[in-house]
Scaffold this motif. Sequence first.
Motif, PDB file in Angstrom:
ATOM      1  N   UNK A  52       1.989   2.038  -6.174  1.00 52.50           N
ATOM      2  CA  UNK A  52       1.512   2.443  -7.502  1.00 52.50           C
ATOM      3  C   UNK A  52       0.779   3.764  -7.336  1.00 52.50           C
ATOM      4  N   UNK A  53       1.250   4.790  -8.021  1.00 55.31           N
ATOM      5  CA  UNK A  53       0.604   6.099  -7.972  1.00 55.31           C
ATOM      6  C   UNK A  53       0.502   6.677  -6.581  1.00 55.31           C
ATOM      7  N   UNK A  54       1.480   6.420  -5.752  1.00 57.62           N
ATOM      8  CA  UNK A  54       1.481   6.960  -4.397  1.00 57.62           C
ATOM      9  C   UNK A  54       0.721   6.109  -3.398  1.00 57.62           C
ATOM     10  N   UNK A  55       0.087   5.056  -3.829  1.00 55.80           N
ATOM     11  CA  UNK A  55      -0.643   4.170  -2.915  1.00 55.80           C
ATOM     12  C   UNK A  55       0.047   2.804  -2.861  1.00 55.80           C
ATOM     13  N   UNK A  56      -0.034   2.167  -1.687  1.00 60.60           N
ATOM     14  CA  UNK A  56       0.518   0.818  -1.526  1.00 60.60           C
ATOM     15  C   UNK A  56      -0.579  -0.222  -1.709  1.00 60.60           C
ATOM     16  N   UNK A  57      -0.243  -1.265  -2.419  1.00 62.78           N
ATOM     17  CA  UNK A  57      -1.161  -2.380  -2.633  1.00 62.78           C
ATOM     18  C   UNK A  57      -0.408  -3.679  -2.349  1.00 62.78           C
ATOM     19  N   UNK A  58      -1.113  -4.655  -1.777  1.00 61.14           N
ATOM     20  CA  UNK A  58      -0.473  -5.965  -1.712  1.00 61.14           C
ATOM     21  C   UNK A  58      -0.765  -6.681  -3.027  1.00 61.14           C
ATOM     22  N   UNK A 152     -10.515  -3.914   0.014  1.00 62.51           N
ATOM     23  CA  UNK A 152     -10.102  -2.971   1.042  1.00 62.51           C
ATOM     24  C   UNK A 152      -9.480  -1.741   0.378  1.00 62.51           C
ATOM     25  N   UNK A 153      -9.637  -0.584   1.010  1.00 60.26           N
ATOM     26  CA  UNK A 153      -9.000   0.611   0.434  1.00 60.26           C
ATOM     27  C   UNK A 153      -7.471   0.505   0.526  1.00 60.26           C
ATOM     28  N   UNK A 154      -6.764   1.137  -0.387  1.00 60.30           N
ATOM     29  CA  UNK A 154      -5.305   1.056  -0.357  1.00 60.30           C
ATOM     30  C   UNK A 154      -4.743   1.733   0.902  1.00 60.30           C
ATOM     31  N   UNK A 155      -3.614   1.224   1.333  1.00 59.18           N
ATOM     32  CA  UNK A 155      -2.924   1.780   2.496  1.00 59.18           C
ATOM     33  C   UNK A 155      -2.126   2.983   2.021  1.00 59.18           C
ATOM     34  N   UNK A 156      -2.291   4.185   2.664  1.00 60.08           N
ATOM     35  CA  UNK A 156      -1.533   5.355   2.220  1.00 60.08           C
ATOM     36  C   UNK A 156      -0.039   5.165   2.488  1.00 60.08           C
TER      37      UNK A 156
END
Length: 159
Positions: A52-58, A152-156
Motif C-alpha cells: 500500500x503506497x509503496x510500503x508492505x504491510x502484513x 512495527x514500522x512497515x517493511x520497505x
Amino acid sequence: MSVVPSVTRELVSAPLPQIIERLGIAVADAQHALDENSVKTAAALATSQVEIGGDNYNLLALGFSPAFYAFTEATVEAKLSFSMTETTELGVTAGARVGVNAGIVMVAASVSVSYARKFSVTAEGTSSIAARLVSLPVPGELEKVLRKLSERPPVPVTP
C-alpha cells in the motif's frame, strides 16, 4: 412364553451413556479443530503481505484478525415409541345331522377346533443432535501480540 418382555428389555437398554460420551468427544474434537484453524489463520494473516503506497504491510498490521468460535451447547435427543400386542383366539364349532331313510337312522357329527396366538411388535425411533456455535472475541494475549505486530514500522518494498 410371551416375547413381549424380551422385546421390552431390548428397547429399554439403549446405549444412552455411550451416545452422550461420543457427543462430548465429538464436540471436544470439533472445538480443537476450530482452535487450530484460528491459529493457522492468524499465522497466514501475519505472513500475507500487501503493498500500500509503496510500503508492505502484513494483514495483521492492517487490523485483520482470525475468527474464533466456541460451542456453547450440544444436545442429543432420542425418541422411541413402541407397541406390542399379543392375542389368543380359540374357536370351536360343532354340528350334527340326523337323517332317516327307509327306517334307517343315520347320525353324523362334526367338531372343528381352531387355536391361534398372534404377536405383533412395532417400534419407531428418531434422534437428533444439535450444536450451537458462537463467535468469540480474539483472546486477550493474542490481541496484545497482534497490537505489538501492528506497531512495527512497515517493511520497505524491495525492487
